[in-house]
Design an enzyme around this catalytic site. Structure first.
Site, PDB file in Angstrom:
ATOM      1  N   TYR A 144     -34.711 -44.243 -22.364  1.00  0.00           N
ATOM      2  CA  TYR A 144     -34.237 -44.295 -20.983  1.00  0.00           C
ATOM      3  C   TYR A 144     -33.841 -42.869 -20.656  1.00  0.00           C
ATOM      4  O   TYR A 144     -32.985 -42.299 -21.356  1.00  0.00           O
ATOM      5  CB  TYR A 144     -32.970 -45.139 -20.870  1.00  0.00           C
ATOM      6  CG  TYR A 144     -33.142 -46.634 -20.787  1.00  0.00           C
ATOM      7  CD1 TYR A 144     -33.950 -47.215 -19.814  1.00  0.00           C
ATOM      8  CD2 TYR A 144     -32.443 -47.471 -21.648  1.00  0.00           C
ATOM      9  CE1 TYR A 144     -34.063 -48.598 -19.726  1.00  0.00           C
ATOM     10  CE2 TYR A 144     -32.551 -48.855 -21.559  1.00  0.00           C
ATOM     11  CZ  TYR A 144     -33.365 -49.410 -20.591  1.00  0.00           C
ATOM     12  OH  TYR A 144     -33.470 -50.764 -20.484  1.00  0.00           O
ATOM     13  N   ASP A 182     -39.154 -48.659 -15.550  1.00  0.00           N
ATOM     14  CA  ASP A 182     -38.858 -49.673 -14.517  1.00  0.00           C
ATOM     15  C   ASP A 182     -37.356 -49.799 -14.263  1.00  0.00           C
ATOM     16  O   ASP A 182     -36.892 -50.805 -13.750  1.00  0.00           O
ATOM     17  CB  ASP A 182     -39.408 -51.041 -14.951  1.00  0.00           C
ATOM     18  CG  ASP A 182     -38.783 -51.544 -16.249  1.00  0.00           C
ATOM     19  OD1 ASP A 182     -37.845 -50.902 -16.763  1.00  0.00           O
ATOM     20  OD2 ASP A 182     -39.231 -52.597 -16.747  1.00  0.00           O
ATOM     21  N   HIS A 212     -39.693 -56.324 -17.890  1.00  0.00           N
ATOM     22  CA  HIS A 212     -38.391 -56.176 -18.553  1.00  0.00           C
ATOM     23  C   HIS A 212     -37.793 -57.548 -18.867  1.00  0.00           C
ATOM     24  O   HIS A 212     -36.575 -57.746 -18.790  1.00  0.00           O
ATOM     25  CB  HIS A 212     -37.448 -55.376 -17.640  1.00  0.00           C
ATOM     26  CG  HIS A 212     -36.510 -54.455 -18.359  1.00  0.00           C
ATOM     27  ND1 HIS A 212     -36.631 -53.089 -18.353  1.00  0.00           N
ATOM     28  CD2 HIS A 212     -35.401 -54.692 -19.116  1.00  0.00           C
ATOM     29  CE1 HIS A 212     -35.652 -52.530 -19.047  1.00  0.00           C
ATOM     30  NE2 HIS A 212     -34.881 -53.495 -19.533  1.00  0.00           N
TER      31      HIS A 212
HETATM   32  C1  LIG Z   1     -30.931 -58.394 -24.332  1.00  0.00           C
HETATM   33  C2  LIG Z   1     -32.055 -57.500 -23.883  1.00  0.00           C
HETATM   34  C3  LIG Z   1     -31.886 -56.134 -23.911  1.00  0.00           C
HETATM   35  C4  LIG Z   1     -32.923 -55.302 -23.520  1.00  0.00           C
HETATM   36  N1  LIG Z   1     -32.759 -53.960 -23.633  1.00  0.00           N
HETATM   37  C5  LIG Z   1     -33.801 -53.140 -23.318  1.00  0.00           C
HETATM   38  C6  LIG Z   1     -33.689 -51.744 -23.496  1.00  0.00           C
HETATM   39  O1  LIG Z   1     -32.660 -51.245 -23.932  1.00  0.00           O
HETATM   40  N2  LIG Z   1     -34.757 -50.978 -23.176  1.00  0.00           N
HETATM   41  C7  LIG Z   1     -35.929 -51.503 -22.673  1.00  0.00           C
HETATM   42  O2  LIG Z   1     -36.876 -50.766 -22.397  1.00  0.00           O
HETATM   43  N3  LIG Z   1     -36.061 -52.828 -22.519  1.00  0.00           N
HETATM   44  C8  LIG Z   1     -35.037 -53.653 -22.827  1.00  0.00           C
HETATM   45  N4  LIG Z   1     -35.189 -55.001 -22.682  1.00  0.00           N
HETATM   46  C9  LIG Z   1     -36.481 -55.552 -22.240  1.00  0.00           C
HETATM   47  C10 LIG Z   1     -37.373 -55.829 -23.460  1.00  0.00           C
HETATM   48  O3  LIG Z   1     -37.836 -54.636 -24.026  1.00  0.00           O
HETATM   49  C11 LIG Z   1     -38.606 -56.650 -23.093  1.00  0.00           C
HETATM   50  O4  LIG Z   1     -39.287 -56.018 -22.051  1.00  0.00           O
HETATM   51  C12 LIG Z   1     -38.309 -58.093 -22.716  1.00  0.00           C
HETATM   52  O5  LIG Z   1     -37.265 -58.607 -23.480  1.00  0.00           O
HETATM   53  C13 LIG Z   1     -39.555 -58.932 -22.941  1.00  0.00           C
HETATM   54  O6  LIG Z   1     -39.350 -60.248 -22.556  1.00  0.00           O
HETATM   55  P1  LIG Z   1     -38.938 -61.413 -23.579  1.00  0.00           P
HETATM   56  O7  LIG Z   1     -37.485 -61.249 -23.835  1.00  0.00           O
HETATM   57  O8  LIG Z   1     -39.259 -62.647 -22.827  1.00  0.00           O
HETATM   58  O9  LIG Z   1     -39.769 -61.246 -24.831  1.00  0.00           O
HETATM   59  C14 LIG Z   1     -34.145 -55.855 -23.058  1.00  0.00           C
HETATM   60  C15 LIG Z   1     -34.305 -57.237 -23.022  1.00  0.00           C
HETATM   61  C16 LIG Z   1     -33.279 -58.059 -23.429  1.00  0.00           C
HETATM   62  C17 LIG Z   1     -33.485 -59.546 -23.396  1.00  0.00           C
END
Ligand SMILES: Cc1cc2nc3c(=O)[nH]c(=O)nc-3n(C[C@H](O)[C@H](O)[C@H](O)COP(=O)(O)O)c2cc1C
Ligand code: HEM
Length: 491
Positions: A243, A272, A367
């Site tokens: 990020y 995003d 995301h």
């Molecule tokens: C609890 C949580 C924290 C997340 N933190 C980040 C993050 O720090 N950076 C990022 O690029 N995406 C983050 N994401 C998005 C995930 O990388 C991913 O795109 C998403 O979880 C995919 O969907 P799914 O949970 O249905 O597999 C996060 C998602 C969740 C659920």
């Protein structure tokens, strides 16, 4: 030494001190820069914040982010009567003892992990892992899209021996799957992201920890190395999710230098998140805590924003000024040898843009439905690319995530042209309560489901999966229409 009476007297937005691990910190100027929001800290103003702070921050966070003159030294309780000591903030979020988690052997699919996680996660942590933005449309789209693509199996083929190997961001992975970046794994287990790195190494798939990993990147790199030494083999790899911070270039360059020094093998730039999405469950929960702690409510955004005022961007935890041209210095800093991938792309137009830049891949994602509402699933965007700009599949690698829970989900994305699939929540749920064992079991289940479905489809190698194995007619009904001609370059 600072007395605890002193600490208690700095309990407002104008002067905010907290105790962490027996030391006092002046966080007044940091409040508006805190990625978890100012109120998260203000709730503990003038008090001991260790219990809240410890599970969500890696070691060294305060040293790295709070100027030395704000470290005020150890707290001195000696001048106080026992009853006056600055007590830790009362634990507002303990899970009452409820049903026990089932043994791992009983769990049959990744949804089962979600059920087991909810049994033991404190409310705040459950909300953080499970929540999504606004109406939950983007989140729901992710799952619904899979039901709009059916499989077209072929029979009477020898499927005894199969290969699931794929090259993911330069790494030869045993499965077409990687662990997506998700912050704050220590909320689910004290070993946090270490569980994910261990599981990924043991099954030889990549792990992409978050910028906000609750275990430091250095510890994760050390963990990977010791896993590899234990088997005498280079199994597993770490990608670095970036990020761009508020101070964009300076902060990003520091992260990139760390990632290189620690030998992370790909850079995944999340694009995003110019601002944080409106995750209502999270916000409702925090507003309740704020109200109970006497914090005066302040609206997130001004109803009449003035573009000429240089104020912090509401919900702007990271850089809100990141642009396509920034990819030039990001690539220069990262170097040419290891891949750069853009995470969070949702339209074919932005894949076209990315292909013009020096990036190795795009990572289609909404995301997990946590940022903009009403965004298509990555399966939808994959189909857009397939229909309107199929040549893009030869120009860069395309990764996806969002709602993948079954082996057949993974297979559908591979048929549409994805190189590999990331999973976020399922791995957070799998480590919750179970630690590394849960992560290993989740990978085993997914691998078993992919293998079984491939055999039943008459396919022996993931590279054979293509559009002939899927019926996408239903999803095609949702493709942008008036827009089609422009997308095809005919307008
Ligand atoms: C609890 C949580 C924290 C997340 N933190 C980040 C993050 O720090 N950076 C990022 O690029 N995406 C983050 N994401 C998005 C995930 O990388 C991913 O795109 C998403 O979880 C995919 O969907 P799914 O949970 O249905 O597999 C996060 C998602 C969740 C659920
Ligand atoms: C000094 C006292 C601090 C306290 C009490 C504190 C508390 C918290 C808490 C409780 C969270 C969890 C999210 C939430 O509940 O909103 C959080 C998140 C976070 N904090 Fe802190 N924090 C402090 C300092 C810092 C510092 C110095 C940094 C360094 C940058 C930092 C970086 C973060 C990050 C990156 C997150 C994750 C944001 C997210 O993904 O939602 N915090 N903090």
């Amino acid at each position: 030494m600072v007395t605890s009476a002193d600490v208690r007297s700095h309990a407002s937005r104008d002067s905010c001190w907290v105790i962490i691990d027996g030391n006092v910190y002046d966080v007044t100027d940091f409040l508006d820069h805190h990625p978890g929001g100012a109120n998260t800290i203000l709730r503990h103003a003038g008090k001991d914040a260790t219990a809240e702070y410890e599970p969500v921050h890696p070691e060294g966070t305060l040293d790295a982010h709070l100027p030395k003159d704000k470290h005020l030294g150890p707290v001195d309780f000696t001048q106080e009567r026992e009853s006056e000591k600055a007590a830790p903030t009362p634990s507002i979020d303990k899970k009452p003892s409820g049903p026990k988690q089932n043994p791992l052997s009983v769990l049959q699919n990744l949804d089962d992990f979600e059920i087991e996680a909810q049994k033991v996660l404190p409310e705040k942590s459950w909300i953080y892992y499970s929540s999504a933005t606004d109406t939950l449309s983007s989140h729901t789209n992710n799952r619904v899209a899979f039901s709009k693509v059916s499989l077209r199996p072929r029979v009477l083929r020898n499927v005894a021996r199969i290969s699931l190997q794929k090259t993911i961001m330069g790494f030869r992975s045993s499965l077409p799957v990687f662990i997506a970046p998700a912050a704050l794994a220590k909320l689910g287990h004290p070993d946090g992201e270490l569980c994910l790195t261990r599981g990924a190494a043991r099954y030889n798939i990549p792990h992409c920890p978050s910028t906000y990993s609750s275990i430091s990147h250095a510890e994760l790199a050390k963990c990977l190395q010791s896993e590899q030494e234990a088997v005498g083999n280079k199994r597993g790899t770490l990608f670095f999710q970036l990020y761009a911070p508020i101070n964009k270039r300076e902060g990003a360059l520091k992260h990139i230098a760390d990632a290189k020094r620690l030998n992370f093998t790909a850079l995944v730039v999340t694009v995003d998140s110019a601002v944080i999405g409106k995750r209502e469950e999270d916000e409702r929960y925090k507003a309740r805590l704020d109200h109970d702690s006497g914090i005066v409510f302040q609206a997130n955004s001004s109803p009449d924003p003035d573009p000429n005022l240089d104020r912090p961007v509401p919900r702007g935890a990271h850089s809100s000024t990141l642009e396509w041209d920034d990819l030039i210095w990001i690539r220069e800093a990262w170097g040419k040898d290891r891949p750069v991938v853009l995470k969070g792309i949702a339209t074919v137009e932005d894949v076209v843009e990315a292909a013009k830049r020096r990036v190795d891949g795009v990572y289609l994602s909404n995301h997990g439905g946590r940022q903009l509402d009403y965004v298509p699933s990555s399966l939808h965007t994959l189909l857009e690319i397939r229909l309107f700009h199929p040549e893009l599949f030869d120009k860069l690698d395309i990764y996806v995530d969002g709602g993948f829970r079954r082996g057949t989900d993974v297979i559908k994305a591979l048929c549409l042209g994805a190189k590999a699939v990331g999973l976020g929540r399922p791995f957070m749920y799998s480590l919750t309560g179970y630690g590394t064992g849960g992560v290993c079991r989740a990978i085993e289940i997914l691998s078993d489901e992919i293998q079984t479905s491939m055999r039943l489809m008459g396919v022996t190698n993931v590279d054979q999966l293509d559009m002939s194995y899927v019926n996408t007619a239903l999803l095609e009904l949702e493709m942008p229409r008036l827009h089609n001609l422009r997308l095809q370059g005919k307008l």
